[in-house]
Scaffold this motif. Structure first.
Motif, PDB file in Angstrom:
ATOM      1  N   GLU A 126      -0.014  12.032   1.563  1.00  0.00           N
ATOM      2  CA  GLU A 126      -0.802  11.949   2.798  1.00  0.00           C
ATOM      3  C   GLU A 126      -1.831  13.079   2.861  1.00  0.00           C
ATOM      4  N   LYS A 127      -1.398  14.272   2.548  1.00  0.00           N
ATOM      5  CA  LYS A 127      -2.293  15.433   2.612  1.00  0.00           C
ATOM      6  C   LYS A 127      -3.408  15.317   1.569  1.00  0.00           C
ATOM      7  N   LYS A 128      -3.052  14.972   0.340  1.00  0.00           N
ATOM      8  CA  LYS A 128      -4.036  14.885  -0.744  1.00  0.00           C
ATOM      9  C   LYS A 128      -5.079  13.809  -0.459  1.00  0.00           C
ATOM     10  N   HIS A 129      -4.672  12.709   0.147  1.00  0.00           N
ATOM     11  CA  HIS A 129      -5.567  11.572   0.358  1.00  0.00           C
ATOM     12  C   HIS A 129      -6.022  11.424   1.812  1.00  0.00           C
ATOM     13  N   ASN A 130      -5.702  12.427   2.628  1.00  0.00           N
ATOM     14  CA  ASN A 130      -6.245  12.565   3.975  1.00  0.00           C
ATOM     15  C   ASN A 130      -5.998  11.342   4.878  1.00  0.00           C
ATOM     16  N   PHE A 131      -4.740  10.902   4.932  1.00  0.00           N
ATOM     17  CA  PHE A 131      -4.359   9.844   5.860  1.00  0.00           C
ATOM     18  C   PHE A 131      -2.988  10.149   6.419  1.00  0.00           C
TER      19      PHE A 131
ATOM     20  N   LEU B 195       0.629   8.402   7.825  1.00  0.00           N
ATOM     21  CA  LEU B 195       1.548   7.285   8.042  1.00  0.00           C
ATOM     22  C   LEU B 195       2.270   7.449   9.370  1.00  0.00           C
ATOM     23  N   LEU B 196       2.770   6.354   9.890  1.00  0.00           N
ATOM     24  CA  LEU B 196       3.691   6.438  11.022  1.00  0.00           C
ATOM     25  C   LEU B 196       4.994   7.059  10.518  1.00  0.00           C
ATOM     26  N   ASP B 197       5.730   7.720  11.393  1.00  0.00           N
ATOM     27  CA  ASP B 197       6.972   8.392  10.984  1.00  0.00           C
ATOM     28  C   ASP B 197       7.928   7.447  10.269  1.00  0.00           C
ATOM     29  N   GLU B 198       8.105   6.233  10.812  1.00  0.00           N
ATOM     30  CA  GLU B 198       9.053   5.291  10.205  1.00  0.00           C
ATOM     31  C   GLU B 198       8.570   4.813   8.828  1.00  0.00           C
ATOM     32  N   GLU B 199       7.257   4.721   8.644  1.00  0.00           N
ATOM     33  CA  GLU B 199       6.717   4.343   7.329  1.00  0.00           C
ATOM     34  C   GLU B 199       6.939   5.457   6.317  1.00  0.00           C
ATOM     35  N   ARG B 200       6.689   6.695   6.750  1.00  0.00           N
ATOM     36  CA  ARG B 200       6.906   7.854   5.877  1.00  0.00           C
ATOM     37  C   ARG B 200       8.376   7.942   5.474  1.00  0.00           C
ATOM     38  N   GLU B 201       9.265   7.755   6.431  1.00  0.00           N
ATOM     39  CA  GLU B 201      10.699   7.805   6.155  1.00  0.00           C
ATOM     40  C   GLU B 201      11.117   6.687   5.194  1.00  0.00           C
TER      41      GLU B 201
ATOM     42  N   CYS C 128       6.674   1.998  -9.645  1.00  0.00           N
ATOM     43  CA  CYS C 128       7.852   1.372  -9.050  1.00  0.00           C
ATOM     44  C   CYS C 128       8.736   0.755 -10.125  1.00  0.00           C
ATOM     45  N   ASP C 129       9.974   0.472  -9.755  1.00  0.00           N
ATOM     46  CA  ASP C 129      10.916  -0.139 -10.691  1.00  0.00           C
ATOM     47  C   ASP C 129      10.609  -1.612 -10.947  1.00  0.00           C
ATOM     48  N   SER C 130       9.951  -2.289  -9.992  1.00  0.00           N
ATOM     49  CA  SER C 130       9.759  -3.737 -10.103  1.00  0.00           C
ATOM     50  C   SER C 130       8.561  -4.186  -9.276  1.00  0.00           C
ATOM     51  N   ALA C 131       8.176  -5.436  -9.474  1.00  0.00           N
ATOM     52  CA  ALA C 131       7.095  -6.020  -8.682  1.00  0.00           C
ATOM     53  C   ALA C 131       7.489  -6.121  -7.207  1.00  0.00           C
ATOM     54  N   THR C 132       8.758  -6.308  -6.941  1.00  0.00           N
ATOM     55  CA  THR C 132       9.235  -6.400  -5.559  1.00  0.00           C
ATOM     56  C   THR C 132       9.051  -5.082  -4.824  1.00  0.00           C
ATOM     57  N   THR C 133       9.454  -3.986  -5.448  1.00  0.00           N
ATOM     58  CA  THR C 133       9.281  -2.662  -4.839  1.00  0.00           C
ATOM     59  C   THR C 133       7.797  -2.362  -4.689  1.00  0.00           C
ATOM     60  N   ARG C 134       7.016  -2.716  -5.704  1.00  0.00           N
ATOM     61  CA  ARG C 134       5.561  -2.522  -5.640  1.00  0.00           C
ATOM     62  C   ARG C 134       4.995  -3.228  -4.414  1.00  0.00           C
ATOM     63  N   ALA C 135       5.406  -4.457  -4.160  1.00  0.00           N
ATOM     64  CA  ALA C 135       4.922  -5.218  -3.002  1.00  0.00           C
ATOM     65  C   ALA C 135       5.306  -4.531  -1.693  1.00  0.00           C
ATOM     66  N   ASP C 136       6.507  -3.969  -1.635  1.00  0.00           N
ATOM     67  CA  ASP C 136       6.960  -3.256  -0.432  1.00  0.00           C
ATOM     68  C   ASP C 136       6.087  -2.028  -0.166  1.00  0.00           C
ATOM     69  N   VAL C 137       5.768  -1.276  -1.218  1.00  0.00           N
ATOM     70  CA  VAL C 137       4.929  -0.080  -1.085  1.00  0.00           C
ATOM     71  C   VAL C 137       3.511  -0.480  -0.659  1.00  0.00           C
ATOM     72  N   ILE C 138       2.966  -1.491  -1.306  1.00  0.00           N
ATOM     73  CA  ILE C 138       1.613  -1.945  -0.972  1.00  0.00           C
ATOM     74  C   ILE C 138       1.540  -2.439   0.466  1.00  0.00           C
ATOM     75  N   LYS C 139       2.574  -3.110   0.928  1.00  0.00           N
ATOM     76  CA  LYS C 139       2.602  -3.610   2.312  1.00  0.00           C
ATOM     77  C   LYS C 139       2.424  -2.463   3.310  1.00  0.00           C
ATOM     78  N   ILE C 140       3.061  -1.338   3.028  1.00  0.00           N
ATOM     79  CA  ILE C 140       2.932  -0.169   3.916  1.00  0.00           C
ATOM     80  C   ILE C 140       1.568   0.494   3.749  1.00  0.00           C
ATOM     81  N   LEU C 141       1.177   0.764   2.512  1.00  0.00           N
ATOM     82  CA  LEU C 141      -0.053   1.527   2.267  1.00  0.00           C
ATOM     83  C   LEU C 141      -1.327   0.753   2.567  1.00  0.00           C
TER      84      LEU C 141
ATOM     85  N   LYS D 245      -2.332  -0.918   4.977  1.00  0.00           N
ATOM     86  CA  LYS D 245      -2.852  -0.728   6.335  1.00  0.00           C
ATOM     87  C   LYS D 245      -3.813   0.459   6.411  1.00  0.00           C
ATOM     88  N   TYR D 246      -3.744   1.339   5.416  1.00  0.00           N
ATOM     89  CA  TYR D 246      -4.518   2.579   5.434  1.00  0.00           C
ATOM     90  C   TYR D 246      -5.659   2.581   4.415  1.00  0.00           C
TER      91      TYR D 246
END
Length: 88
Positions: A14-19, A21-27, A57-70, A72-73
């Protein structure tokens, strides 16, 4: 074969890329992050710092989960940030 270096926390990303996240997303992302890049466990990822910030990520599924969160930003993220997965 490329070389990747680093072990970023989500707060450091977040700091390096200047954005911000919501607390629950960060957690959620921090609970999926692992320090060891050698053997990425199921449902986990490692964040490299160089040559660019890269979530591996370990898999395409985890990758999709990360992309879903990121995704938005997209307009807030400064610099390059990648999300991929290890294929066996």
């Amino acid at each position: 074969m490329g070389i990747r270096l680093g072990n970023l926390t989500i707060a450091a990303v977040e700091k390096k890329h200047n954005f911000k996240l919501l607390d629950e997303e960060r957690e959620a992302l921090e609970s999926m992050r692992q320090d060891n890049a050698q053997n990425i466990e199921e449902g986990k990822f490692h964040v490299f710092d160089e040559p660019m910030t890269m979530f591996v990520c370990d898999s395409a599924t985890t990758r999709a989960d990360v992309i879903k969160i990121l995704s938005k930003y997209n307009s807030d993220i400064k610099g390059q940030l990648g999300v991929g997965f290890k294929e066996d």
